[in-house]
Design an enzyme around this catalytic site. Structure first.
Site, PDB file in Angstrom:
ATOM      1  N   ARG A  30       0.822  -1.201   0.000  1.00  0.00           N
ATOM      2  CA  ARG A  30       0.000   0.000   0.000  1.00  0.00           C
ATOM      3  C   ARG A  30       0.861   1.258   0.000  1.00  0.00           C
ATOM      4  NH1 ARG A  30      -4.774   1.833   4.212  1.00  0.00           N
ATOM      5  NH2 ARG A  30      -4.921   3.969   3.456  1.00  0.00           N
ATOM      6  N   ASN A  48     -10.181  -4.249  -1.705  1.00  0.00           N
ATOM      7  CA  ASN A  48     -10.122  -3.122  -2.640  1.00  0.00           C
ATOM      8  C   ASN A  48      -9.189  -3.387  -3.804  1.00  0.00           C
ATOM      9  OD1 ASN A  48     -11.858  -1.046  -1.908  1.00  0.00           O
ATOM     10  ND2 ASN A  48     -10.596  -0.553  -0.106  1.00  0.00           N
ATOM     11  N   CYS A  65     -18.531  -1.886   0.391  1.00  0.00           N
ATOM     12  CA  CYS A  65     -17.662  -0.775   0.742  1.00  0.00           C
ATOM     13  C   CYS A  65     -18.348  -0.022   1.869  1.00  0.00           C
ATOM     14  CB  CYS A  65     -17.471   0.122  -0.467  1.00  0.00           C
ATOM     15  SG  CYS A  65     -16.511   1.605  -0.107  1.00  0.00           S
ATOM     16  N   HIS A  84     -16.154   3.826  -4.861  1.00  0.00           N
ATOM     17  CA  HIS A  84     -15.287   4.992  -4.632  1.00  0.00           C
ATOM     18  C   HIS A  84     -15.496   6.088  -5.680  1.00  0.00           C
ATOM     19  CE1 HIS A  84     -12.260   2.879  -1.741  1.00  0.00           C
ATOM     20  NE2 HIS A  84     -13.528   2.622  -1.447  1.00  0.00           N
ATOM     21  N   TYR A 135     -14.282  10.215  -1.955  1.00  0.00           N
ATOM     22  CA  TYR A 135     -13.235  10.021  -2.967  1.00  0.00           C
ATOM     23  C   TYR A 135     -13.369  10.983  -4.140  1.00  0.00           C
ATOM     24  CZ  TYR A 135     -11.591   5.890  -0.551  1.00  0.00           C
ATOM     25  OH  TYR A 135     -11.048   5.042   0.382  1.00  0.00           O
TER      26      TYR A 135
END
Ligand SMILES: [Mn+2]
Ligand SMILES: [Mn+2]
Ligand SMILES: [Mn+2]
Ligand SMILES: [Mn+2]
Lengths: 437, 437, 437, 437
Positions: free
Chosen positions: D98, D152, D173, D203, D256
């Site tokens: 990440r 994700n 989500c 998102h 987002y």
């Protein structure tokens, strides 16, 4: 809407013999659906029926001991003003018009039926001017009200309103309700545990899947139907579906599919019936007469059993359930006629389809459905275009559209279109202002 | 392709009585379309015809004094190998199969016609296994070749190839060509000045517009057609269209629309013909016999006049024109059966439509067309789904698909589907490997 | 139309420095396209330019010795009345407006370009009220005339007319023409032998395939382009495309794609140019001044060479070719902006696309095209919605639509939308009647 | 399913710090959702975390005194075998991956975020091979099980499974859940009374309408949001939306959307954060370390409060609710990622959308929705095509698709695509078997 006290309902065609059913429906649900004012509206020609059935309605409500006022009126605007729900159950031209819808086509050797084919078109042409008038009143006097339409051809009428008015409208029919009950019987399950995935057009609807607790039992349903002996609606002969037809179709056909899949047998049956006991309309005319005699009995304080033989079983239950789902924001599934909006991807967005739908206070969401198989798609599409043409003919008095509507309808064939159409217009001309010129 | 010298053409079903037409077509265009090798292919059962008509073909070429070799063969793979164009004009099961396609449906009281309805489906079921076999040969032996398909039902066969093979294929029919000529006659214009906007499916095609130098003359065309006396194809009775039908339709119907718009009259006509001079297939069988007698004449060195009465006029001209347009990258308009790909937006992308198309060396571009009116759309859609089902039945031997194809076809109705289908399969079983199990 | 003698053409913005090109175009084609009357129209502010270039036009025609009258006028309605073709080449607000379209966005650190991004939107907002006015004149005074629109943003302007007027309109751009020529150069082929399959939106168009005699040479074209050194339009820096970009794209990008694919480099380049030689608008302003000096020379009787450096090469050739194809019902392929109508199936039917199209007297048929690959589809779709919003903003003075148009445009980003939009409206307010309230 | 006793659940990535939440979720619902066996699965590298959090899970269950067995295992197939539900909460490459997803893009001056833009693509490329492997196990060992996917980028992963496996899958989500709660807070209503009409992609989801008892309160919601001070998710800076943006958009953007609408500010924020407290991934790495220290405490027998700061609030509640709705055939509305199938008519049928959906034992029906306005449509479409390309790249190791995915993504721009992509592949190569060649 739930917070609102004292719902007002206007029922157009309140003098109908069906009225005791809807009264019963509201009485049964009074706790969850507190109808405070119920206006039964009719026209001058129906006043005598309104008086009889309206009086019965008042006795029923009194007997039930609930807080609901029943008003009888010929003033439609008074009834509609500030209504929360308007329901329609009128028939333009009364039963005599229905009998014409059956007999004119038969005269030209094609199916005569009041909701589909040439007869259905005739009924649509008569009804469209009236329903648009009602919609105008609603736009002015009750713009937030819901119209729950029973009037046939229910799909075409609902689509007309969806295209040519701004009111909120849902169309209803008892056919999916009856099919649901029959399917539950066949699967030996509780009606409440069964979820039918219906899709199509009004009176041309298929049961695509039948879920019992998430499991699709459609194959079992079709197999048992082919083997067993089950009946559906009153007003259509119960020809048995062949195993081959059910298996190749892969879905549960509706009773009206008999006109499409067994045209020759149905036509023969109609011709013979017309010669013996009369067309369905003629039979119903007799039943109605008897019913009103029964309704006159001042001791009668509930819906009489005899109403069942009349035809549209469960209509009122379906309507009251739907109204309650909207009022209470229930989020339950109902079988309604609703704007397609991409649900059935082989039909235009602005067509009205009959579909299992999620109902809440904000209206109806037809459940998403995968692409339909070709056999269903092809028939749906041609009948949908017949409906489109019929609506154009009905709204604009367009002879060419009516001509082509009959030309492409699967139940009308051949070289008799002009004669048939001219008979329909001529013999219904009093009810066809759009063609009076 | 233009730079290539010495085109090779393979004609499957080369023993057909039509062959002199295509020979004449190639001879006439030899300057612009230098066919160097022409393979006439047939099967054992057609060898006697191939010998007769092939010999005539050789005499015609010799008489014309051009540089083209005519080969007669029963070896299809030899013919296809490295071909530039393959044309098909074969009939699986010969004329006896056609006669069955006419008589079986009539026995069940529905239209019996070899390219549409129940008969068309039967012919498709017989042809699909053979055409897929030819396509496999082409994929292996001539992957860049174009298949120009005449074989009926031309739209269904072309769509089958488009869906189930990788070859380049265009379907042809003489119907739009004949309609073009008739329209030019009606409008009293030169054929070359007229641009017809045809759209639909094979044998269900409409003339949407008729442009003379950019001006749309369709209304004038329809008016004059309703009033005058004009004829189109040989093999369908010339019933006159009524003024009302033409005006409400707003387009020029094709000859095969008579089956859809005047079903009762056509059925009556067929029944009577079957009783008197025989079905069209039986008549043609006689004509063919006479033709082959004529072809045997060693002094005959051109296409004999008698061929005209046979039916498919202008087929070969249309085919040779199309082949030349591809070869020469002409950029001209032709009426072909081609993958829809969004052109007609009410039909699936992978359907094959019949449409005025722009043709160049890279193939066919069907001309863009606005949304079709409901009367055309509805009929097109239901027949398209019949075609989809027929293709599935033909490719996979799917009885259910065949059952539903007949069920929804507008020319088949009622309760006789099972008996009709079982007769079709049983009596054609020798030509239906996909159903042999 | 071919039979009509004496074509009348009206050129709006006739005082443009481009006018000698279109004059040359009509002179060259006078045999096939007999323009009898050419009206050069301009507004008061452009009268001095109209006088100079109009006088040159007259000298050119006289020198050519053809039968064509050149009229100079400020009366647009006189020019349009009964015209056969109207062409547009005006710029609302003149070059000073263009310079603003470049500088305002740069001030907010986003691309400043007069046809795309924020500058393109500004230009559209100024042009839409004027072009709708012209369309109204045409609807009244020349309802059968074709409008051939050059005015940028050509796609948006053509779409506005397609949605909000009844006139016949086609949009033109020199970009595909220049790309065609470059592709022919790269493939070392004759321009006439090459058929480019262009698809997209104006200034966002891709060369999907490149046919040489039916064979698709797009891979060879991209490989050679990645390796070689070729240039396209004058007004955009010639950054070389990387091999990776071309291969992964699989199509030939247009010069304007540099703004989308190489945004950072283009922005840097613009910022630096603005500081040194000035924006492209400022450079062009100098070029124009020089051109008009040259045009003043009474001995000049042809289009001067210096015009080439001005930018829009081949515009006039493309326009005259297109006009001739319509007039002569040629049936040739041209690259035009035309109503999508299902051609590009990932864009709405009523969008205007830029596409290889078949042109005849009845107008343009964009060639059918398969589904586009995702990389092209995604970019097309978002820019198309920017265009939709811009048109709504331009026609209705809708601030919200303009705000969202900038928000979703790939060349505008971030938190500066409000400031940027307010600057655009404030500094162009004299030309934005729809926002004056 | 309701009749089944003893549900088996397998949680892939069971060593996640989120596990206590899902444990709590199952404990709370044990009456209606009797999970009998819960398998927590992890890989060797995560064993130490699985041991710690698994031990806590067992203590929690014991404390609750319910009949649920918690199994800890590294054998995924054992866990999946005969499971009723599989949930996923794993991260391929752990937090270090990440952090790379954040830092590599920042190095090229574009947004670095682990679920959207370049970082989201990198995460998708790593996750796709693993999730397809899990799906294969499910197809073999638990073909009737539902996969509830949290991993994700949840939309892309769900779409990959929908396109490339046969399992039943829904994506989840917490973003819509958090937006629902914030909307209820803004409207000062009970969460239960509010029905949010969410539509979009994961998102990139908008709140289109906000119903309180059937009345749409979206305008009030947007007005109050513009004026007030409300916060949403933890892991994205809470920039306030401007009144102009909210009004012109007409919908509630998701957190987002800040990356899309305020790109410059978000990039600046990321650059500064990276220099100071570290990227979000680096911060989370610290939080995780602390959490596991807390989890080790043998006296801890419930979900510790500190977990809230970790990020994905309400994830587990959403998942357990969804599982219960399926198990109990509830017919309730949930916000899920589900196959579009025509619901959003501007996106392909096989895209996975995020939408308010009706959930029963037979799965999810995304609610029908009208055509979306252009501003939403354009952005949705381009991001959807980015997703399509990313899936192709992830499944097939297609470099070109990855290149174009980055090229068209609104958060990646300019000439750095090649360098950026090459960095992503090189630095993640251990987790990208599809690119190892
Ligand atoms: Mn009904
Ligand atoms: Mn034919
Ligand atoms: Mn341009
Ligand atoms: Mn998420």
């Amino acid at each position: 809407m739930k917070d609102k006290k004292g719902i007002k309902v206007a029922t157009i065609g309140g003098g109908s013999s069906y009225t005791p059913e809807i009264i019963e429906g509201f009485i049964k649900r009074h706790d969850e659906l507190p109808v405070k004012e119920l206006y039964l509206v009719d026209i001058e020609a129906g006043k005598w029926k309104l008086d009889i059935v309206g009086s019965l309605a008042k006795r029923m409500v009194e007997e039930a001991g609930i807080d609901m006022e029943v008003h009888l009126t010929l003033d439609r605007r008074e009834a509609i003003k500030d209504a929360d729900f308007v329901t329609t159950q009128f028939r333009v031209g009364l039963l005599d018009a229905r009998i014409r819808d059956e007999k004119i086509p038969l005269r030209h050797n094609v199916i005569g039926q009041e909701t589909t084919g040439a007869g259905g078109m005739a009924k649509a042409l008569r009804t469209i001017p009236v329903i648009l008038d009602i919609a105008k009143d609603m736009e002015e006097l009750a713009p937030d009200a819901w119209l729950i339409n029973f009037t046939n051809p229910s799909g075409i009428i609902t689509e007309t309103l969806s295209k040519y008015s701004d009111i909120k409208v849902l169309g209803l029919c008892n056919v999916p309700v009856v099919m649901h009950k029959m399917a539950a019987e066949i699967l030996e399950s509780d009606e409440k545990d069964l979820k039918m995935d219906f899709v199509g057009l009004n009176h041309l609807v298929w049961g695509r899947k039948a879920y019992l607790n998430g499991e699709n039992k459609i194959s079992e349903l079709l197999d048992k139907l082919a083997e067993g002996d089950f009946s559906d609606v009153e007003n259509i002969p119960d020809y048995k579906w062949s195993k081959e037809l059910l298996q190749s179709l892969g879905m549960l056909p509706c009773p009206y599919h008999r006109y499409y899949y067994l045209t020759d047998m149905m036509l023969q049956e109609e011709i013979e019936a017309a010669k013996s006991e009369g067309t369905r309309g003629e039979v119903v005319k007799g039943l109605e007469k008897d019913l009103f005699e029964i309704y006159k009995d001042q001791d009668l304080k509930q819906k009489p059993e005899e109403l069942e033989s009349r035809g549209g079983q469960y209509y009122s239950d379906a309507a009251c359930d739907l109204i309650s789902a909207i009022y209470n924001d229930k989020g339950t599934l109902h079988y309604v006629n609703v704007k397609n909006n991409g649900t059935v991807n082989c039909l235009p967005d602005d067509s009205v389809i009959e579909r299992t739908s999620y109902i809440g206070a904000d209206g109806a969401y037809p459940l998403n459905v995968e692409a339909l198989p070709p056999q269903v798609k092809g028939l749906l599409q041609v009948v949908n275009e017949y409906e489109t043409l019929t609506i154009e003919a009905g709204v604009h008095g367009d002879y060419n559209a009516a001509y082509q509507a009959l030309t492409i309808h699967p139940l009308v064939e051949g070289s008799i279109v002009k004669e048939l159409l001219d008979d329909i217009i001529t013999e219904n001309i009093d009810y066809l202002p759009q063609f009076q010129r």
